[in-house]
Write an enzyme that holds these catalytic residues in place. Sequence first.
Site, PDB file in Angstrom:
ATOM      1  N   ARG A   1      23.422  61.966  48.667  1.00  0.00           N
ATOM      2  CA  ARG A   1      22.581  62.503  49.940  1.00  0.00           C
ATOM      3  C   ARG A   1      23.928  62.432  51.028  1.00  0.00           C
ATOM      4  O   ARG A   1      24.947  61.418  50.636  1.00  0.00           O
ATOM      5  CB  ARG A   1      21.903  61.123  50.272  1.00  0.00           C
ATOM      6  CG  ARG A   1      20.580  61.290  49.460  1.00  0.00           C
ATOM      7  CD  ARG A   1      19.286  60.807  50.038  1.00  0.00           C
ATOM      8  NE  ARG A   1      19.589  59.228  50.076  1.00  0.00           N
ATOM      9  CZ  ARG A   1      18.659  58.380  50.130  1.00  0.00           C
ATOM     10  NH1 ARG A   1      17.321  58.861  50.277  1.00  0.00           N
ATOM     11  NH2 ARG A   1      18.920  57.046  50.194  1.00  0.00           N
TER      12      ARG A   1
ATOM     13  N   ARG B   1      19.313  47.439  45.373  1.00  0.00           N
ATOM     14  CA  ARG B   1      17.887  47.723  45.687  1.00  0.00           C
ATOM     15  C   ARG B   1      16.973  48.150  44.459  1.00  0.00           C
ATOM     16  O   ARG B   1      15.845  47.887  44.459  1.00  0.00           O
ATOM     17  CB  ARG B   1      18.041  49.235  46.651  1.00  0.00           C
ATOM     18  CG  ARG B   1      18.555  48.737  48.046  1.00  0.00           C
ATOM     19  CD  ARG B   1      18.046  50.087  48.841  1.00  0.00           C
ATOM     20  NE  ARG B   1      18.537  51.238  48.690  1.00  0.00           N
ATOM     21  CZ  ARG B   1      19.692  51.674  48.883  1.00  0.00           C
ATOM     22  NH1 ARG B   1      20.368  50.932  49.591  1.00  0.00           N
ATOM     23  NH2 ARG B   1      19.978  53.084  48.589  1.00  0.00           N
TER      24      ARG B   1
END
Length: 220
Positions: free
Chosen positions: A123, A167
Amino acid sequence: MRKYVIMGVQGSGKGTQSELLENDLDLVHISVGDIFRWHVQHHTKLGAQVRRTMNAGELVGDDLVEKVVRDRLDQHDWNFGFVIDGFPRNGRQAEFFMETYDLDGVIHLELPDDEVRRRVLSRRLCPGCGMDYNLIADRPKVEGRCDICGTELIVREDDTPEALAARLRDYHEKTRPVLELFRRKEVVHDVDARPAPEKVQQEIRRVLDLPEYQPASVMS
Ligand SMILES: [Zn+2]
């Protein structure tokens, strides 16, 4: 009425799949993340609380998430049902939620961790106009430059391999007990999230026994 929970790791396409479901089935997509973002953007009391928590590097507490979801569902604007994402966050909430709302199913989007890494780490963001890019799916026309404003693209601060690994760990730890509980009640449908979004949507509808998904290109 159809009531679903959608679960899946970051990058698994939860948002996209929920929108595709919501479009022609008149389901309301309830995203806990979107609700929090709205409150932060509109500087509400809740938004300030969320911002403080995140600035301290902590996750928003389960109780606050639960309150937000309850308030949202109390609006009763979901005559045909809902798809909820970002909730429940623990076994107790899952149990309560299942009993109170009589869930029809849990959609579990499965994506291997290495594919999550490939998707998330590709990204890019334009700091000029906020446009998102993805080096796999939405490449900029000129390498490293925004198509719209020409600014040099950057990697989001929390899209580093280390932050993502943390995460992922957190996600698996939190999700496991919720999924186990749902599995005991036999409401979980595992769906492979690796194929193209339309394929994933078709599979979701097949396992949930919903009307077939017609991609826009076929309808027009
Ligand atoms: Zn730009």
